[in-house]
Enzyme design. Structure first.
Site, PDB file in Angstrom:
ATOM      1  N   CYS A  27       0.831  -1.208   0.000  1.00 15.15           N
ATOM      2  CA  CYS A  27       0.000   0.000   0.000  1.00 15.15           C
ATOM      3  C   CYS A  27       0.862   1.253   0.000  1.00 15.15           C
ATOM      4  O   CYS A  27       1.714   1.436   0.872  1.00 15.15           O
ATOM      5  CB  CYS A  27      -0.911  -0.001   1.228  1.00 15.15           C
ATOM      6  SG  CYS A  27      -1.883   1.503   1.417  1.00 15.15           S
ATOM      7  N   CYS A 398     -17.230  18.173  37.014  1.00 17.38           N
ATOM      8  CA  CYS A 398     -17.166  16.861  37.666  1.00 17.38           C
ATOM      9  C   CYS A 398     -15.999  16.094  37.031  1.00 17.38           C
ATOM     10  O   CYS A 398     -16.101  15.628  35.891  1.00 17.38           O
ATOM     11  CB  CYS A 398     -18.486  16.126  37.463  1.00 17.38           C
ATOM     12  SG  CYS A 398     -18.564  14.511  38.258  1.00 17.38           S
TER      13      CYS A 398
END
Length: 430
Positions: A27, A398
């Site tokens: 590739c 939180c």
């Protein structure tokens, strides 16, 4: 004398001609990335070579990979490499090609199957041909000794190179997490003896963990890494830059075949390494695996958007600290101040606000809920969520305690000084 030197240098520059050679090793995305990271390579371009029909396209080449019509020779996914042979030798370039993939696999590389993935060298000079044939023979001996079969790589003159579509050029730059398998056999040519470098400061291992970046002069990827990653890093693990010839006493498995080469090291021994530019997102994820541990709760929170249990041990340690700040465990950025902390009775650290510019907020609709996620701006680590339910109509950040470190305010001047010294060392230790 200065005029003569200038004329001589100008003449050399005018006489110098970049060399070109074309490689096929599977590739082309990964092959292009590999070669463009090598010092001395001017350009690497994805395309098609070795076929005999006009104007190949990606889809045409794919359609012929298993069933090629009679009289048609299909193209191989290839990369045209333009290089300065005064900075990287043809031999080193071709040896790098052999080590990059498995040249004993016919019409494939790994799971990429088809004649378009075949191994090939398309040379443009007689010297390149001679070096390709000689290094092939040398590498065959090394492969045979390691239990591999016969090299099937084509070695042919380049007739025509067709650049691939724009989508394929610099694909992995544009898609850092894109498909890029490693097909290397692990078989290496014997390392060349390094020439002794005079008046060069040696870089020796530190105790504990460190990050060592091997860079090179005129390396654009090194400059980009320094600017986009190193300049914003203030973590507790030292990060140092060095030239390959400077390093002494390290136990490194990964060879320097391109720059930057980024080593994650513990007590002088390589734990992990990466060749080529890492984006901030990639760097901090790699650093997270190194510092936090890939199977740790902190890594799960930071990079898999996990959540620690309520009233966890780290929460118990951090809920009543003295005066100070909470910093990102990876980047070292100050994220929250103890002055803004309050007890929300939720079992998680809660703050009225984050430090200006330290975090990023984005919508989070996971698990059928509509929340706002809080992310560390520099490292990209998931921190927690922010809600509009704090006393007095204020916001409540939180936050998971496991992704934070606490620094007493009295230590901030020393920490800032150490960070400044470390930042100077990043760019001036040579």
């Amino acid at each position: 004398m200065k005029l003569l030197a200038f004329i001589f240098a100008l003449t050399l520059g005018l006489l110098a001609k970049p060399q070109t050679i074309v490689f096929a090793a599977g590739c082309f995305w990964g092959v292009e990335k590999h070669f463009e990271n090598l010092p001395g390579v001017i350009d690497a371009q994805s395309g098609y070579a070795g076929g005999n029909y006009p104007d190949p396209s990606y889809h045409k080449v794919l359609s012929y990979r298993y069933d090629t019509p009679k009289g048609i020779v299909n193209y191989a996914e290839s990369v045209k490499v333009t290089y300065d042979d005064a900075k990287i030798s043809t031999e080193d370039l071709i040896k790098s090609f052999w080590e990059l993939h498995d040249p004993t696999q016919k019409d494939r590389q790994g799971n990429d199957r088809g004649n378009n993935y075949r191994s090939a060298i398309f040379y443009t000079t007689p010297e390149q041909k001679a070096i390709a044939l000689r290094t092939k023979a040398e590498y065959q001996k090394l492969l045979s000794k390691a239990g591999y079969g016969k090299i099937v790589t084509e070695i042919r003159p380049l007739k025509k190179f067709y650049p691939a579509e724009a989508f394929h050029q610099d694909y992995l730059k544009k898609n850092p997490s894109g498909y890029c398998p490693n097909h290397a056999t692990g078989v290496k040519f014997p390392a060349k003896a390094k020439a002794k470098v005079q008046n060069t400061k040696a870089i020796t291992p530190l105790e504990g963990k460190e990050i060592l970046v091997i860079d090179a002069e005129n390396c654009p990827y090194c400059k980009a890494f320094k600017k986009k990653v190193a300049s914003g890093y203030h973590g507790t693990i030292p990060l140092r830059f060095a030239r390959e010839e400077q390093i002494r006493g390290f136990k490194l498995k990964t060879p320097v075949i391109g720059t930057p080469t980024i080593y994650f090291i513990q007590n002088g021994k390589e734990v992990a390494a990466h060749t080529g530019y890492l984006s901030p997102k990639e760097f901090y994820k790699a650093l997270g695996a190194f510092k936090l541990g890939k199977n740790s709760e902190a890594y799960d929170i930071a990079f898999k958007r996990g959540t620690e249990p309520r009233f966890c041990k780290k929460y118990a340690l951090f809920k009543n600290t003295g005066d100070g700040v909470f910093v990102d465990r990876l980047s070292g950025d100050i994220l929250f101040d103890s002055k803004d902390r309050f007890n929300s009775h939720s079992g998680w650290l809660s703050f009225y606000r984050a430090q200006p510019g330290a975090v990023v907020e984005r919508p989070d609709n996971s698990f059928g809920m509509h929340r706002t996620e809080v992310i560390a701006k520099t490292s990209g680590a998931h921190l927690g969520h922010v809600f509009d339910d704090a006393p007095g109509g204020r916001r409540r950040f939180c936050i998971n305690a496991n992704v934070l470190e606490f620094v007493p305010r009295s230590e901030l001047p020393r920490r800032k000084k150490e960070s400044s010294t470390k930042s100077t060392a990043k760019t001036e230790e040579r």
